[in-house]
Scaffold this motif. Sequence first.
Motif, PDB file in Angstrom:
ATOM      1  N   LEU A  83       0.756  -1.292   0.079  1.00 21.99           N
ATOM      2  CA  LEU A  83      -0.157  -0.082   0.065  1.00 21.99           C
ATOM      3  C   LEU A  83       0.921   1.177  -0.008  1.00 21.99           C
ATOM      4  O   LEU A  83       1.908   1.326   0.496  1.00 21.99           O
TER       5      LEU A  83
ATOM      6  N   CYS B  47      -4.458  13.659  -0.820  1.00 18.82           N
ATOM      7  CA  CYS B  47      -5.631  14.131  -2.234  1.00 18.82           C
ATOM      8  C   CYS B  47      -5.055  15.506  -2.359  1.00 18.82           C
ATOM      9  O   CYS B  47      -4.547  16.261  -1.746  1.00 18.82           O
TER      10      CYS B  47
ATOM     11  N   MET C  62      -4.931   9.321   2.247  1.00 17.82           N
ATOM     12  CA  MET C  62      -5.705   7.937   1.782  1.00 17.82           C
ATOM     13  C   MET C  62      -4.573   6.838   1.328  1.00 17.82           C
ATOM     14  O   MET C  62      -3.629   7.238   1.240  1.00 17.82           O
TER      15      MET C  62
ATOM     16  N   HIS D  77      -3.728   3.611  -1.192  1.00 20.75           N
ATOM     17  CA  HIS D  77      -4.067   2.954  -2.755  1.00 20.75           C
ATOM     18  C   HIS D  77      -3.011   1.626  -2.850  1.00 20.75           C
ATOM     19  O   HIS D  77      -1.928   1.714  -2.214  1.00 20.75           O
ATOM     20  N   LYS D  78      -3.356   0.590  -3.510  1.00 20.46           N
ATOM     21  CA  LYS D  78      -2.569  -0.431  -3.656  1.00 20.46           C
ATOM     22  C   LYS D  78      -1.354   0.042  -4.553  1.00 20.46           C
ATOM     23  O   LYS D  78      -1.905   0.819  -5.643  1.00 20.46           O
TER      24      LYS D  78
ATOM     25  N   LEU E   7      -0.574   2.521 -12.774  1.00 20.68           N
ATOM     26  CA  LEU E   7      -1.573   3.027 -12.183  1.00 20.68           C
ATOM     27  C   LEU E   7      -1.837   4.375 -12.923  1.00 20.68           C
ATOM     28  O   LEU E   7      -0.860   5.484 -13.153  1.00 20.68           O
TER      29      LEU E   7
ATOM     30  N   ILE F 188      -5.872   7.597  -9.757  1.00 18.75           N
ATOM     31  CA  ILE F 188      -6.201   7.353  -8.466  1.00 18.75           C
ATOM     32  C   ILE F 188      -7.798   8.408  -8.136  1.00 18.75           C
ATOM     33  O   ILE F 188      -7.759   9.471  -8.647  1.00 18.75           O
ATOM     34  N   THR F 189      -8.518   7.936  -7.420  1.00 19.45           N
ATOM     35  CA  THR F 189      -9.820   8.648  -7.201  1.00 19.45           C
ATOM     36  C   THR F 189      -9.963   8.712  -5.435  1.00 19.45           C
ATOM     37  O   THR F 189      -9.678   7.948  -4.965  1.00 19.45           O
ATOM     38  N   CYS F 190      -9.996  10.072  -5.210  1.00 13.73           N
ATOM     39  CA  CYS F 190     -10.139  10.137  -3.702  1.00 13.73           C
ATOM     40  C   CYS F 190     -11.344   9.905  -3.268  1.00 13.73           C
ATOM     41  O   CYS F 190     -12.404  10.045  -3.942  1.00 13.73           O
ATOM     42  N   TYR F 191     -11.442   8.902  -2.082  1.00 15.40           N
ATOM     43  CA  TYR F 191     -12.708   8.445  -1.646  1.00 15.40           C
ATOM     44  C   TYR F 191     -13.224   9.403  -0.602  1.00 15.40           C
ATOM     45  O   TYR F 191     -14.425   9.151  -0.111  1.00 15.40           O
TER      46      TYR F 191
ATOM     47  N   GLU G  67     -10.519  12.743  -9.222  1.00 15.19           N
ATOM     48  CA  GLU G  67      -9.807  11.637  -9.975  1.00 15.19           C
ATOM     49  C   GLU G  67      -8.812  12.285 -10.780  1.00 15.19           C
ATOM     50  O   GLU G  67      -9.069  13.433 -11.612  1.00 15.19           O
TER      51      GLU G  67
ATOM     52  N   PRO H  62      -1.574   9.776 -10.526  1.00 18.15           N
ATOM     53  CA  PRO H  62      -0.763   9.647  -9.386  1.00 18.15           C
ATOM     54  C   PRO H  62       0.117  10.939  -9.139  1.00 18.15           C
ATOM     55  O   PRO H  62       0.131  11.186  -7.708  1.00 18.15           O
TER      56      PRO H  62
END
Length: 73
Positions: A17, A22, A29, A31-32, A37, A40-43, A48, A51
């Motif tokens: 990880l 963000c 946050m 991410h794997k 890649l 990336i989308t911020c949860y 989005e 990287p």
Amino acid sequence: MNTNHLASQVILEKARLNAVTCGHCGELMFHKIKKSLKSITCYHCAFESEPCDFPDYYYNDLDQRFLNGELPA
């Protein structure tokens, strides 16, 4: 270097990880880690992007460089 900080880095690396922030809202946050890649989308805010817009939270030698006076305070 702070022992907890180093331990956190080791755990994240073993879990494959990456901790990032963000580029839009600053939320921390995870991410794997993947070879290719594309985005990336911020949860938190749903931003989005590539990287490069999500700076790493941990850097391998950042703390030591700061303590050595190599970075501004």
